[in-house]
Structure formats: C-alpha cells, structure tokens
Design a protein around this motif. Structure first.
Motif, PDB file in Angstrom:
ATOM      1  N   PRO A 148       0.747  -1.316   0.004  1.00 49.57           N
ATOM      2  CA  PRO A 148       0.076  -0.018  -0.067  1.00 49.57           C
ATOM      3  C   PRO A 148       0.716   1.320   0.004  1.00 49.57           C
ATOM      4  CG  PRO A 148      -1.055  -1.476   1.533  1.00 49.57           C
ATOM      5  CD  PRO A 148       0.601  -2.179   1.273  1.00 49.57           C
ATOM      6  N   ARG A 149       2.006   1.281   0.712  1.00 50.28           N
ATOM      7  CA  ARG A 149       2.812   2.612   0.698  1.00 50.28           C
ATOM      8  C   ARG A 149       3.798   2.754  -0.590  1.00 50.28           C
ATOM      9  NH1 ARG A 149       4.867   2.474   6.735  1.00 50.28           N
ATOM     10  NH2 ARG A 149       5.636   4.499   6.228  1.00 50.28           N
ATOM     11  N   CYS A 153      11.016   2.588   7.004  1.00 47.60           N
ATOM     12  CA  CYS A 153       9.454   2.358   6.982  1.00 47.60           C
ATOM     13  C   CYS A 153       8.847   3.626   7.811  1.00 47.60           C
ATOM     14  CB  CYS A 153       9.108   1.060   7.831  1.00 47.60           C
ATOM     15  SG  CYS A 153       9.361   1.299  10.079  1.00 47.60           S
ATOM     16  N   ARG A 212       8.386   4.170  10.941  1.00 48.99           N
ATOM     17  CA  ARG A 212       7.628   4.202  12.203  1.00 48.99           C
ATOM     18  C   ARG A 212       8.473   3.073  13.425  1.00 48.99           C
ATOM     19  NH1 ARG A 212       2.044   3.187   9.144  1.00 48.99           N
ATOM     20  NH2 ARG A 212       2.161   4.956   7.793  1.00 48.99           N
ATOM     21  N   CYS A 213       9.441   2.596  12.917  1.00 53.93           N
ATOM     22  CA  CYS A 213      10.111   1.581  13.876  1.00 53.93           C
ATOM     23  C   CYS A 213      10.959   2.820  15.007  1.00 53.93           C
ATOM     24  CB  CYS A 213      10.914   0.651  13.262  1.00 53.93           C
ATOM     25  SG  CYS A 213      12.302   1.246  12.352  1.00 53.93           S
ATOM     26  N   TYR A 214      11.378   2.056  15.895  1.00 51.09           N
ATOM     27  CA  TYR A 214      12.458   2.595  16.841  1.00 51.09           C
ATOM     28  C   TYR A 214      13.411   3.651  16.134  1.00 51.09           C
ATOM     29  CZ  TYR A 214      15.820   3.596  20.438  1.00 51.09           C
ATOM     30  OH  TYR A 214      16.753   4.216  21.390  1.00 51.09           O
ATOM     31  N   LYS A 252      12.276   6.476  14.017  1.00 49.55           N
ATOM     32  CA  LYS A 252      11.869   7.516  14.849  1.00 49.55           C
ATOM     33  C   LYS A 252      13.048   8.271  15.267  1.00 49.55           C
ATOM     34  CE  LYS A 252       7.243   5.988  16.725  1.00 49.55           C
ATOM     35  NZ  LYS A 252       6.655   5.096  17.845  1.00 49.55           N
ATOM     36  N   ASP A 254      13.915  -1.273  11.166  1.00 49.44           N
ATOM     37  CA  ASP A 254      13.740  -2.705  11.492  1.00 49.44           C
ATOM     38  C   ASP A 254      12.915  -3.381  10.636  1.00 49.44           C
ATOM     39  OD1 ASP A 254      15.055  -3.292  14.103  1.00 49.44           O
ATOM     40  OD2 ASP A 254      13.533  -2.418  15.177  1.00 49.44           O
ATOM     41  N   ASN A 255      12.114  -2.777   9.703  1.00 47.58           N
ATOM     42  CA  ASN A 255      11.018  -3.482   9.027  1.00 47.58           C
ATOM     43  C   ASN A 255      11.097  -3.345   7.670  1.00 47.58           C
ATOM     44  OD1 ASN A 255       9.467  -3.784  11.523  1.00 47.58           O
ATOM     45  ND2 ASN A 255       8.942  -1.782  11.371  1.00 47.58           N
ATOM     46  N   ASN A 301      13.570  -4.803   5.514  1.00 46.98           N
ATOM     47  CA  ASN A 301      14.313  -5.896   5.019  1.00 46.98           C
ATOM     48  C   ASN A 301      13.734  -7.070   5.260  1.00 46.98           C
ATOM     49  OD1 ASN A 301      16.353  -7.683   4.068  1.00 46.98           O
ATOM     50  ND2 ASN A 301      17.778  -7.092   5.390  1.00 46.98           N
ATOM     51  N   PRO A 302      13.021  -7.765   4.197  1.00 46.41           N
ATOM     52  CA  PRO A 302      12.351  -9.030   4.144  1.00 46.41           C
ATOM     53  C   PRO A 302      13.229  -9.943   4.369  1.00 46.41           C
ATOM     54  CG  PRO A 302      12.006  -8.150   2.002  1.00 46.41           C
ATOM     55  CD  PRO A 302      12.887  -7.241   2.826  1.00 46.41           C
ATOM     56  N   ALA A 334      15.876 -10.161   6.760  1.00 49.74           N
ATOM     57  CA  ALA A 334      16.906  -9.753   7.669  1.00 49.74           C
ATOM     58  C   ALA A 334      17.549 -10.978   8.086  1.00 49.74           C
ATOM     59  CB  ALA A 334      16.008  -8.834   8.676  1.00 49.74           C
ATOM     60  N   TRP A 335      16.765 -12.031   8.199  1.00 49.51           N
ATOM     61  CA  TRP A 335      17.593 -13.140   8.940  1.00 49.51           C
ATOM     62  C   TRP A 335      18.800 -13.361   8.344  1.00 49.51           C
ATOM     63  CZ3 TRP A 335      18.150 -17.751   6.084  1.00 49.51           C
ATOM     64  CH2 TRP A 335      17.483 -17.959   4.889  1.00 49.51           C
ATOM     65  N   GLY A 364      17.598  -7.575   1.094  1.00 45.95           N
ATOM     66  CA  GLY A 364      15.972  -7.364   0.828  1.00 45.95           C
ATOM     67  C   GLY A 364      15.963  -8.010  -0.645  1.00 45.95           C
ATOM     68  N   PHE A 367       7.519   1.778   0.976  1.00 44.63           N
ATOM     69  CA  PHE A 367       7.684   2.950   1.764  1.00 44.63           C
ATOM     70  C   PHE A 367       7.937   4.303   1.072  1.00 44.63           C
ATOM     71  CE2 PHE A 367       8.794  -1.029   4.315  1.00 44.63           C
ATOM     72  CZ  PHE A 367       7.659  -1.246   4.913  1.00 44.63           C
ATOM     73  N   GLU A 409       7.047  -0.826  18.627  1.00 44.24           N
ATOM     74  CA  GLU A 409       6.666   0.343  18.922  1.00 44.24           C
ATOM     75  C   GLU A 409       5.262   0.739  18.945  1.00 44.24           C
ATOM     76  OE1 GLU A 409       9.363   3.031  19.732  1.00 44.24           O
ATOM     77  OE2 GLU A 409       9.834   0.828  20.201  1.00 44.24           O
ATOM     78  N   GLU A 446      10.367 -15.548  12.713  1.00 43.33           N
ATOM     79  CA  GLU A 446      10.090 -14.704  11.482  1.00 43.33           C
ATOM     80  C   GLU A 446       8.565 -14.314  11.591  1.00 43.33           C
ATOM     81  OE1 GLU A 446      12.057 -13.752   8.646  1.00 43.33           O
ATOM     82  OE2 GLU A 446      13.443 -14.305  10.254  1.00 43.33           O
ATOM     83  N   ARG A 477       8.337 -11.344  13.406  1.00 41.07           N
ATOM     84  CA  ARG A 477       8.963 -10.234  12.790  1.00 41.07           C
ATOM     85  C   ARG A 477       7.912  -9.449  11.873  1.00 41.07           C
ATOM     86  NH1 ARG A 477      14.534  -9.607  11.809  1.00 41.07           N
ATOM     87  NH2 ARG A 477      15.098 -11.949  11.590  1.00 41.07           N
ATOM     88  N   LYS A 503       5.430  -7.606  13.745  1.00 43.26           N
ATOM     89  CA  LYS A 503       5.996  -6.135  14.195  1.00 43.26           C
ATOM     90  C   LYS A 503       5.895  -5.398  12.730  1.00 43.26           C
ATOM     91  CE  LYS A 503      10.586  -4.372  14.985  1.00 43.26           C
ATOM     92  NZ  LYS A 503      10.485  -3.232  16.065  1.00 43.26           N
ATOM     93  N   GLN A 504       6.371  -5.791  11.686  1.00 43.37           N
ATOM     94  CA  GLN A 504       6.093  -5.003  10.312  1.00 43.37           C
ATOM     95  C   GLN A 504       4.871  -4.790  10.163  1.00 43.37           C
ATOM     96  OE1 GLN A 504       7.882  -8.190   8.298  1.00 43.37           O
ATOM     97  NE2 GLN A 504       9.944  -7.428   8.319  1.00 43.37           N
ATOM     98  N   GLU A 559       3.866  -2.020  13.138  1.00 45.64           N
ATOM     99  CA  GLU A 559       4.511  -0.706  13.091  1.00 45.64           C
ATOM    100  C   GLU A 559       4.474  -0.064  11.685  1.00 45.64           C
ATOM    101  OE1 GLU A 559       8.236  -1.365  16.227  1.00 45.64           O
ATOM    102  OE2 GLU A 559       8.612  -1.487  14.018  1.00 45.64           O
ATOM    103  N   GLU A 617       2.619  -2.847   6.991  1.00 45.48           N
ATOM    104  CA  GLU A 617       2.484  -3.724   5.825  1.00 45.48           C
ATOM    105  C   GLU A 617       3.845  -4.733   6.167  1.00 45.48           C
ATOM    106  OE1 GLU A 617       2.615  -0.827   2.836  1.00 45.48           O
ATOM    107  OE2 GLU A 617       4.826  -1.221   2.451  1.00 45.48           O
ATOM    108  N   PRO A 640       7.039  -6.198   4.276  1.00 38.72           N
ATOM    109  CA  PRO A 640       7.729  -5.828   3.266  1.00 38.72           C
ATOM    110  C   PRO A 640       7.980  -6.975   2.383  1.00 38.72           C
ATOM    111  CG  PRO A 640       9.245  -5.881   5.144  1.00 38.72           C
ATOM    112  CD  PRO A 640       7.762  -6.258   5.606  1.00 38.72           C
TER     113      PRO A 640
END
Lengths: 181, 236
Positions: free
Chosen positions: A25-26, A90, A92-94, A97, A105-106, A108-109, A111-112, A133, A147, B93, B214, B217, B220-221, B224, B227, B229
């Motif tokens: 959506p973004r 994103c 909106r994560c820590y 902000k 934090d959000n 990178n799909p 991230a693992w 990603g 985003f 958050e 996962e 995670r 959280k996504q 926060e 969506e 990613p």
C-alpha cells in the motif's frame, strides 16, 4: 523495460525485464530520469558481495518522476519529481523515529540472512543483494519504491534537473581555481 | 566468554549423557539391523526387527511406550519436559493494548504466521486451526483459550481429537515507559510421530524456532509499518 542486471563477477548485462508493479500500500513506481553507478556497485561487479543472484537489477542512486502510487501513500502524487535514497525506511520503527533510517527494523524482508552473517541486519537496500532484501535497483527505466512516503525527497519544480553536466571540469571549479589553470 | 556461558548452562550439561546414549543406541541398532538383514534368514530377519525399539530410542531418546503413544491430552503429552519447546520474543513500537487486541482476535494470526492457513473463532474461547505441515501436508486442530488476562497474557491448548497436540502462551509487557511492547511466545507441541517427526520436519523445512521468529517479525512489520515488506510478488 530495460534494466542493468548482474550475472556474475564482471558480468553485467542490459536486458529487458517485466515492468515493476505496486505490491504494497505505501509503494510508488518511479520512472527513472537519471541514475548513477556508485563506487559500491564495483564491489558487486567485482564479485565481493554475497547473496547476489543471477538476474538481479542493480542501482541505488537514482531519481525520477512518480508514475503510480499505492493506496496508503498520501505523500507523493503522480508527476512528483523525486530523489530516492539508497536505504529503504518504514518511518515508524524505533530506529526510524530516531532518524537512523539505515537501521530500519522493518524494511528488509530477508533480515534473517544478514543476522546470520553479521549478527544484526540493517535496512533494506535497492539493488544490493538478497541479504538486504533483494529489491530490484534503479539502473532501470522504472523502479518500485517501497515505503515511498518516507524516503524520497521531492525536487521543487523550479530546480533544473536534466541540464547536461558541464563537460569541461574546470567549469565546476570556483573562480580562483579556474584562473590558476 | 561464550564458553563459560555454555558450561554454566545446566540443560546443556544434562543432555550430553543422553546424547551419547542415543548415539550408542542408534549405532547398535543399525549394526544389529545390518547384521540381521545381511543373514537373509528368518532368525536374522527377526533379530533386525527386534532391534527397532533400540533404533527408536536412538532417534527419540525414549523407549516406545504404547500406553500414552499418541495421547492427545496436552496434560499427558506435554507435561514436564515433553514435547518441543519454542521460545521467541520481539519488541514493537506500539501500545500494549493494541498489540494484545490484535492477537486476541485469533483470526488475525494467519496475516503474520505464514504456516497458518486459517483460524476460525468458534466462540466460547474455542477456535479451529488449519496449518501447512511438513511436505505441504495439511494439519488441523481445535484449541481453547485456558488463560486470558487482558493486555498481559494469553494461554491456549489443543483439544482432544486434534491432529497435533500443542499448548502455549504469549506474554505482553510494556517496556520503555509504555512506548514499546514486548511480545514473548512460549510454544510447546508434540508433532505427529513425536521427535522423529520434528527431526523430519526440520529436514524438510525450517526449524520451528526460526519459523516463529519470522512470524513475530511479520507481526512487528504489520503493526508498526502497516505492511509486510516484500521484494517480489510472493511472500516467502
């Protein structure tokens, strides 16, 4: 569309690939007007970046015109001219902000993968391996920008963007330096 | 530093003897079976078959018990240290009330738990669950909420008659002066065919802990960023 694709060490090709589509959506789709080859593209070209795959689209320094926006993107409009940053955030994560966008934090799909290699992950990146990603990059005619209500910087309409760069390097030097030449 | 931590871990020490015992069981069973089958005689065949409980012990760590084999009562199958335990947590958050409310609506769970195909709230604290098991087998079960404290904890267990025996709890706590929420999951389950099944499941897919990590995670996504990613059309 045409895009620059990675195939292996010192093997990069310009090929036709499917046009990007809005997936989230973004998102926004940007028609690239100017793109760059960065020094860090040479790390990829030299084969030093793990988790690159055959066919990955390169490019993380680009600008262009917004041609499509996702339904939850209220900041960009079709026709906006934007400069898109390397890091995807994103907002909106820590870390976002705290304006530490590259630590998002959000975005990178995968991230693992980065966590396995480095202990921690950073944000998602355009055209810079699957560990960050696997996002297709900006050395292409069009790019999907995730985003897109956070990262892209709008270029004021009055700014002349596509003027040809001066071919004579001395033109870019301050006057005293030019006189010295 | 790390070595000290490992040697202080009581669980790590107590398992080493059991590990050796399991490998010895497995090795002896393999030898007996190989010898038995290689004889190509009836006594040889019987010897090989007789070694199967030993092989089971080697793989699962316990002798096969047929009295509570396949018990679908969570109190029998998951009591003490039985079952597979998964503990994972994440920090978001978002206010704790919002996170709790989102999770308490169990039908939201498939939105961030990729192995879940659907959850139906049956009312009266009961729900029906459908998930993708190893090798894309479909697994279904009914569950009930057995512990519920608003904005703090949610506990559940599967009901008798289910294809999987599972129980677990999610704890919600406020951190950073209420600006963030910590979500901690403790999941316990007895997979079909017990530990051997879990071993096989790990071989064919990702291990349960990384799967839950996962999923958290994704939660959280979703909460926060609004969506999950993705770089391509499909979520993997």
């Amino acid at each position: 569309m045409k895009a620059v694709r990675f195939y292996g060490t010192e093997d990069v090709r310009v090929e036709h690939v499917p046009d990007p589509e809005i997936l989230n959506p973004r998102d926004a789709i940007v028609k690239v007007t100017t793109t760059a080859i960065c020094g860090s593209d040479l790390h990829i070209y030299g084969g030093y970046i793990p988790t690159m795959e055959k066919g990955d689209v390169l490019g993380h320094e680009f600008m262009g015109e917004v041609v499509e926006v996702g339904r939850d993107n209220h900041r960009l409009q079709v026709g906006d001219r934007v400069v898109v940053p390397f890091t995807i955030a994103c907002g909106r994560c820590y870390f976002c902000k705290e304006q530490l966008w590259s630590l998002c934090d959000n975005s990178n799909p995968n991230a693992w993968m980065a966590e396995k290699l480095y202990g921690y992950s950073a944000s998602g990146l355009f055209g810079y391996s699957h560990m960050y990603g696997g996002y297709p990059g900006g050395q292409a005619e069009f790019v999907r920008v995730p985003f897109a209500d956070v990262g892209p910087l709008k270029v004021p309409a009055a700014t002349l963007v596509n003027a040809p760069p001066p071919t004579d390097l001395s033109m870019r030097m301050p006057a005293p330096a030019r006189r010295a030449m | 530093m790390e070595e000290t931590m490992y040697s202080l871990d009581p669980q790590h020490e107590s398992t080493s003897y059991a590990e050796v015992e399991r490998w010895v069981s497995l090795a002896s069973a393999t030898a007996l079976m190989a010898y038995g089958f290689s004889r190509r005689t009836l006594p040889g065949f019987c010897l090989a078959v007789a070694a199967t409980p030993l092989a089971f012990r080697g793989v699962s760590g316990t002798w096969p018990r047929f009295n509570d084999w396949g018990s679908d009562d969570t109190r029998v199958a998951l009591s003490g240290s039985r079952g597979i335990h998964v503990r994972e947590s994440i920090r978001l958050e978002r206010p704790v009330a919002e996170v709790y409310r989102f999770w308490r609506n169990l039908e939201n769970l498939p939105r961030f738990m990729t192995h879940l195909e659907g959850v139906t709230d049956l009312g009266n604290r009961r729900s029906h669950w459908e998930a993708k098991g190893p090798a894309h087998m479909k697994v279904e079960w009914d569950a009930e909420i057995i512990n519920e404290v608003e904005d703090k904890v949610l506990g559940w267990r599967s009901l008798p008659g289910s294809e999987i025996v599972t129980a677990g709890a999610v704890n919600f706590s406020t951190v950073r002066g209420g600006r963030s929420t910590q979500v901690s999951v403790h999941l316990q389950y007895e997979p079909p065919a017990r530990r051997a099944g879990a071993l096989v499941a790990t071989l064919f897919g990702r291990n349960p802990a990384s799967m839950i990590r996962e999923d958290l995670r994704h939660l959280k996504q979703l909460l926060e960023a609004g969506e999950i990613p993705r770089a391509t059309g499909s979520l993997t």
